[in-house]
Design an enzyme around this catalytic site. Structure first.
Site, PDB file in Angstrom:
ATOM      1  N   ARG A  80      -7.637   4.334   0.705  1.00 37.81           N
ATOM      2  CA  ARG A  80      -8.204   4.520   2.040  1.00 37.81           C
ATOM      3  C   ARG A  80      -7.881   5.901   2.600  1.00 37.81           C
ATOM      4  O   ARG A  80      -8.697   6.519   3.292  1.00 37.81           O
ATOM      5  CB  ARG A  80      -7.660   3.420   2.959  1.00 37.81           C
ATOM      6  CG  ARG A  80      -8.341   3.276   4.292  1.00 37.81           C
ATOM      7  CD  ARG A  80      -7.678   2.161   5.087  1.00 37.81           C
ATOM      8  NE  ARG A  80      -7.804   0.868   4.438  1.00 37.81           N
ATOM      9  CZ  ARG A  80      -8.742  -0.021   4.732  1.00 37.81           C
ATOM     10  NH1 ARG A  80      -9.638   0.250   5.667  1.00 37.81           N
ATOM     11  NH2 ARG A  80      -8.797  -1.184   4.108  1.00 37.81           N
TER      12      ARG A  80
ATOM     13  N   GLU B  54      -0.695  -0.033   3.264  1.00 32.91           N
ATOM     14  CA  GLU B  54       0.218  -0.668   2.316  1.00 32.91           C
ATOM     15  C   GLU B  54       1.693  -0.381   2.588  1.00 32.91           C
ATOM     16  O   GLU B  54       2.553  -1.249   2.396  1.00 32.91           O
ATOM     17  CB  GLU B  54      -0.143  -0.247   0.882  1.00 32.91           C
ATOM     18  CG  GLU B  54      -1.437  -0.825   0.358  1.00 32.91           C
ATOM     19  CD  GLU B  54      -2.669  -0.031   0.742  1.00 32.91           C
ATOM     20  OE1 GLU B  54      -3.779  -0.405   0.338  1.00 32.91           O
ATOM     21  OE2 GLU B  54      -2.522   0.992   1.464  1.00 32.91           O
TER      22      GLU B  54
ATOM     23  N   ASP C 205       1.802  -5.057  -1.814  1.00 25.92           N
ATOM     24  CA  ASP C 205       1.682  -4.503  -0.470  1.00 25.92           C
ATOM     25  C   ASP C 205       0.323  -4.729   0.179  1.00 25.92           C
ATOM     26  O   ASP C 205      -0.060  -4.017   1.094  1.00 25.92           O
ATOM     27  CB  ASP C 205       1.957  -2.997  -0.531  1.00 25.92           C
ATOM     28  CG  ASP C 205       1.121  -2.286  -1.592  1.00 25.92           C
ATOM     29  OD1 ASP C 205       0.047  -2.807  -1.969  1.00 25.92           O
ATOM     30  OD2 ASP C 205       1.546  -1.222  -2.068  1.00 25.92           O
TER      31      ASP C 205
END
Length: 374
Positions: A217, A133, A97
């Site tokens: 993230r 992702e 991803d």
């Protein structure tokens, strides 16, 4: 004339999971294989490829400090597009991803070239978790021709999204193939690794080892502060040592160094290469992580995993009791660590069933499918 297969990968996790497939396909005399790395994790990606004796054919230099996702994507679309014009593969294979995988799949689609997607069908159905992702993997699925789903659940998701059965093959997860190859290498008498020697001389294995990794993230900011505060409290428990290989991203480095440095029960170190990390996972008593791959690997090593995320696209490991979601809630993290340390029955419950992600034969299944369909 041999069919041409192009692998595109950019990050260390991709390299680990794709390496066994590259090795398997290269053993066949039927294919001309090229490996392109985009340079997102330049040095640590090279370490992985070196460990598996894979030399990339094309090396891009995609990373710049503080570039946005849009800037990275734009650069990759241009550079990967030029590779396709030169090499003209019959099949492009991407994994997972990442932005590299999404761009590779889309450029394959633009050029009407078949796309193979390893680890297809993972979903949280929350477009911001993991970010970016979740959307990357959904985009990849829309243009993929060969969906290599790691589990029956992943295959079911793809079918529900309209993917034809004939284009889906349940393979298990290639990370288990890589793990078994890696463990065999690390345990050989001739294997030598500086980072393993460092860990042997630094860690106190008379204590319970809590291994921590974190890089997602969506945890940047308050999430990492909460994790660090939880680790501080865990470090005060008796007979505990925390080891944390710290991701180089400043959004991780800054809070970790601020809160966790200068603590005798917390060892902060540079990111570990793949063999050293395998070695350390085998030594760990508990793993706290936001990594997807570790959720798949640890069940084969019989190590409980607490996942520092609120969602996971790996529900099989939750269903079998190998992992538990704790998010970035300080109280929940500390409570679960204490429960694992103080309750032997609860601890052993994490390893009672077989790993739902496979038995190390995934690469052979993928090769067989390609031979029949390409």
């Amino acid at each position: 004339m041999n069919k041409k297969i192009l692998f595109i990968l950019g990050t260390r996790p991709e390299a680990i999971k794709v390496a066994p497939v590259i090795l398997a396909i290269k053993k066949s005399a039927n294919y001309d294989v090229k490996v392109c790395t985009t340079g997102q994790h330049r040095e640590i990606l090279k370490q992985v490829l070196d460990f598996f004796d894979i030399v990339p054919d094309i090396v891009l230099e995609s990373m710049e400090i503080n570039q946005t996702l849009a800037q990275l994507s734009s650069k990759l679309f241009k550079e990967v597009g030029l590779i396709f014009e030169t090499y003209r593969p019959d099949l492009v294979i991407v994994h997972g991803d990442t932005t590299s995988a999404m761009v590779g799949a889309m450029v394959g689609f633009y050029n009407r070239i078949k796309v193979g997607h390893i680890e297809a069908g993972l979903r949280t159905f929350n477009k911001f978790s993991p970010f970016p992702e979740e959307i990357n993997r959904q985009v990849i699925s829309r243009v993929t021709d060969y969906h290599f789903a790691p589990t029956i659940n992943a295959a079911t998701v793809l079918k529900q999204e309209g993917v034809d059965d004939i284009n889906i093959i349940v393979t298990g997860n290639t990370v288990i193939d890589a793990l078994f190859i890696g463990v065999e290498k690390v345990q050989s008498e001739t294997f030598n690794n500086k980072q393993i020697k460092y860990l042997e001389s630094t860690l106190d294995f008379s204590k319970k080892i809590v291994l921590v990794t974190g890089h997602r993230r969506e945890n940047f900011g308050g999430g990492f502060v909460n994790i660090c505060e939880a680790l501080l409290e865990v470090s005060e428990l008796e007979n505990i040592q925390i080891v944390y290989p710290v991701h180089p991203n400043p959004n991780v480095q800054d809070p970790v160094n601020k809160y966790l440095s200068n603590n005798d029960n917390i060892v902060l170190c540079d990111p570990l290469d793949y063999p050293a990390f395998i070695w350390l996972m085998k030594k760990a008593n508990i793993i706290l992580t936001d990594s997807g791959g570790i959720q798949e690997e640890a069940p084969s090593l019989k190590v409980p995993v607490l996942v520092l995320r609120d969602t996971t696209e790996r529900p099989e490991a939750i269903a079998t009791g190998h992992i538990k979601l704790v998010g970035t809630d300080k109280i929940k993290i500390v409570k679960e660590v204490k429960h694992l340390l103080n309750n032997d029955e609860y601890y052993s419950s994490f390893s009672k069933s077989e790993n739902p992600y496979g038995d190390g034969k995934s690469s052979e299944i993928i090769l067989s499918y390609i031979e029949k369909n390409l």
